[in-house]
Design an enzyme around this catalytic site. Structure first.
Site, PDB file in Angstrom:
ATOM      1  N   SER A   4      33.856  52.012  40.857  1.00 23.06           N
ATOM      2  CA  SER A   4      35.061  52.419  40.121  1.00 23.06           C
ATOM      3  C   SER A   4      35.645  53.648  40.810  1.00 23.06           C
ATOM      4  O   SER A   4      34.900  54.461  41.374  1.00 23.06           O
ATOM      5  CB  SER A   4      34.708  52.781  38.676  1.00 23.06           C
ATOM      6  N   TYR A  19      29.560  57.379  32.879  1.00 22.63           N
ATOM      7  CA  TYR A  19      30.153  56.271  33.647  1.00 22.63           C
ATOM      8  C   TYR A  19      30.377  56.709  35.099  1.00 22.63           C
ATOM      9  O   TYR A  19      30.020  55.985  36.037  1.00 22.63           O
ATOM     10  CB  TYR A  19      31.457  55.845  32.986  1.00 22.63           C
TER      11      TYR A  19
HETATM   12  P1  NDP Z   1      34.310  43.090  31.079  1.00 23.71           P
HETATM   13  O1  NDP Z   1      33.805  43.918  29.950  1.00 23.71           O
HETATM   14  O2  NDP Z   1      35.587  42.366  30.932  1.00 23.71           O
HETATM   15  O3  NDP Z   1      33.170  42.024  31.498  1.00 23.71           O
HETATM   16  C1  NDP Z   1      31.862  42.496  31.673  1.00 23.71           C
HETATM   17  C2  NDP Z   1      30.977  41.405  32.244  1.00 23.71           C
HETATM   18  O4  NDP Z   1      29.676  41.989  32.443  1.00 23.71           O
HETATM   19  C3  NDP Z   1      30.805  40.236  31.305  1.00 23.71           C
HETATM   20  O5  NDP Z   1      30.612  39.064  32.057  1.00 23.71           O
HETATM   21  C4  NDP Z   1      29.518  40.594  30.554  1.00 23.71           C
HETATM   22  O6  NDP Z   1      28.759  39.481  30.097  1.00 23.71           O
HETATM   23  C5  NDP Z   1      28.732  41.319  31.628  1.00 23.71           C
HETATM   24  N1  NDP Z   1      27.779  42.246  31.043  1.00 23.71           N
HETATM   25  C6  NDP Z   1      28.032  43.327  30.266  1.00 23.71           C
HETATM   26  N2  NDP Z   1      26.899  43.899  29.866  1.00 23.71           N
HETATM   27  C7  NDP Z   1      25.891  43.147  30.384  1.00 23.71           C
HETATM   28  C8  NDP Z   1      24.491  43.202  30.302  1.00 23.71           C
HETATM   29  N3  NDP Z   1      23.856  44.140  29.589  1.00 23.71           N
HETATM   30  N4  NDP Z   1      23.783  42.257  30.953  1.00 23.71           N
HETATM   31  C9  NDP Z   1      24.404  41.289  31.675  1.00 23.71           C
HETATM   32  N5  NDP Z   1      25.728  41.178  31.792  1.00 23.71           N
HETATM   33  C10 NDP Z   1      26.456  42.091  31.133  1.00 23.71           C
HETATM   34  O7  NDP Z   1      34.352  44.074  32.318  1.00 23.71           O
HETATM   35  P2  NDP Z   1      35.294  44.147  33.617  1.00 23.71           P
HETATM   36  O8  NDP Z   1      35.487  42.796  34.170  1.00 23.71           O
HETATM   37  O9  NDP Z   1      36.447  44.992  33.306  1.00 23.71           O
HETATM   38  O10 NDP Z   1      34.350  45.006  34.582  1.00 23.71           O
HETATM   39  C11 NDP Z   1      33.557  44.448  35.610  1.00 23.71           C
HETATM   40  C12 NDP Z   1      33.081  45.580  36.513  1.00 23.71           C
HETATM   41  O11 NDP Z   1      34.225  46.275  37.032  1.00 23.71           O
HETATM   42  C13 NDP Z   1      32.230  46.627  35.796  1.00 23.71           C
HETATM   43  O12 NDP Z   1      31.192  47.042  36.655  1.00 23.71           O
HETATM   44  C14 NDP Z   1      33.213  47.756  35.552  1.00 23.71           C
HETATM   45  O13 NDP Z   1      32.563  48.997  35.428  1.00 23.71           O
HETATM   46  C15 NDP Z   1      34.084  47.667  36.780  1.00 23.71           C
HETATM   47  N6  NDP Z   1      35.398  48.288  36.637  1.00 23.71           N
HETATM   48  C16 NDP Z   1      36.310  47.803  35.730  1.00 23.71           C
HETATM   49  C17 NDP Z   1      37.548  48.427  35.605  1.00 23.71           C
HETATM   50  C18 NDP Z   1      38.596  47.970  34.648  1.00 23.71           C
HETATM   51  O14 NDP Z   1      39.608  48.687  34.486  1.00 23.71           O
HETATM   52  N7  NDP Z   1      38.439  46.823  33.986  1.00 23.71           N
HETATM   53  C19 NDP Z   1      37.897  49.597  36.435  1.00 23.71           C
HETATM   54  C20 NDP Z   1      36.858  50.007  37.340  1.00 23.71           C
HETATM   55  C21 NDP Z   1      35.671  49.361  37.431  1.00 23.71           C
HETATM   56  P3  NDP Z   1      28.950  38.903  28.584  1.00 23.71           P
HETATM   57  O15 NDP Z   1      30.295  38.269  28.562  1.00 23.71           O
HETATM   58  O16 NDP Z   1      27.847  37.922  28.408  1.00 23.71           O
HETATM   59  O17 NDP Z   1      28.863  40.078  27.662  1.00 23.71           O
END
Ligand code: NDP
Length: 246
Positions: free
Chosen positions: A141, A155
């Site tokens: 990020s 974070y």
């Molecule tokens: P979402 O919350 O939309 O999706 C998260 C995903 O991660 C889902 O598939 C979820 O699975 C999975 N997940 C969450 N917790 C767990 C866990 N404990 N074990 C296994 N899987 C898990 O997130 P984003 O798509 O927005 O984010 C993806 C990545 O990008 C992250 O690392 C985030 O920090 C990073 N990011 C996002 C930004 C943004 O603005 N969106 C900006 C910068 C970085 P399930 O559906 O089963 O819960």
């Protein structure tokens, strides 16, 4: 032949948001795709159907990233189904905002386990059998380098950790022609950070292009870094943030 024909990809957190977009794009480009999920079983199974409709193999694995052993087992399962993992996308993550005045040790453990230790565990296991020319991409990020709002300390800590860890793997694995790179998104419209959510307007105003990014835009970059065209890019940190940090 498409960019990733015959490759096997593993995407952690492939049910929603950025991970789902990457999983779909990888499949479109010809890769077999294993994805993990935590709670979204229906979405995970639907993703497998969508992936297989593109003529490649799909595999959904339940693995709570809070438990590093689950993550190791998920990699082992993907390796046993596919043979090896060529492309590892460390995507699953959580974001929680809390001031240091309210944070607890449990908060620290949760963020550290999901956002850092699980990334370490997946990569440690995947590289055991990763073929020459493999790819590791960690979704970090911009908050690794830049914190424009309060409450982001844990974070930011987690994203700074995976940034430097991934850059270090470039050194560990370079002699196998395995690349390791970090994608650092800015605001991307997902469940984690919806463009129409509480922070939407503020974050949009901070970008140069005055809009949120789309998960598909991050997926395009991930596919490029996974392709043979990017074989000389390793140890790099690439921001995809609509100019938020310039
Ligand atoms: P979402 O919350 O939309 O999706 C998260 C995903 O991660 C889902 O598939 C979820 O699975 C999975 N997940 C969450 N917790 C767990 C866990 N404990 N074990 C296994 N899987 C898990 O997130 P984003 O798509 O927005 O984010 C993806 C990545 O990008 C992250 O690392 C985030 O920090 C990073 N990011 C996002 C930004 C943004 O603005 N969106 C900006 C910068 C970085 P399930 O559906 O089963 O819960």
């Amino acid at each position: 032949m498409t960019e990733l024909t015959g490759k096997n990809a593993f995407v952690s957190g492939g049910t929603r948001g950025i991970g789902a977009a990457i999983a779909k794009k990888m499949a479109e480009e010809g890769a077999n795709v294993a994805l993990t999920y935590h709670k979204s079983q229906d979405e995970a199974l639907a993703m497998v159907q969508e992936i297989e409709a593109k003529g490649v193999k799909g595999l959904a694995i339940q693995a709570d990233a809070m438990q590093a052993e689950n993550v190791v087992q998920a990699i082992q399962k993907a390796v046993s189904e596919f043979g090896a993992i060529d492309i590892l996308i460390n995507n699953a993550g959580i974001a929680e905002l809390k001031s240091i005045t309210e944070s607890t040790l449990e908060d620290y453990e949760r963020i550290e386990n999901v956002n850092v230790k699980a990334v370490f565990a997946a990569t440690m296991e995947a590289v055991k059998s990763m073929p020459e020319g493999g790819r590791i991409i960690t979704i970090g990020s911009i908050n690794a380098d830049f914190m424009p709002f309060p409450g982001g300390s844990l974070y930011a800590m987690s994203k700074a950790a995976v940034k430097m860890m991934t850059q270090s793997w470039a050194r560990d694995l370079g002699d196998r022609q395995i690349t390791a790179n970090v994608i650092q998104p800015g605001p991307i419209d997902t469940d984690m950070n919806p463009a129409d959510g509480a922070f939407g307007e503020t974050l949009t105003a901070m970008t140069a292009i005055k809009r949120y990014g789309k998960p598909e835009e991050v997926a395009e970059l991930a596919v490029f870094l996974s392709s043979p065209k990017a074989s000389n890019i390793t140890g790099s940190v690439i921001n995809i943030d609509g100019g938020m940090t310039v």
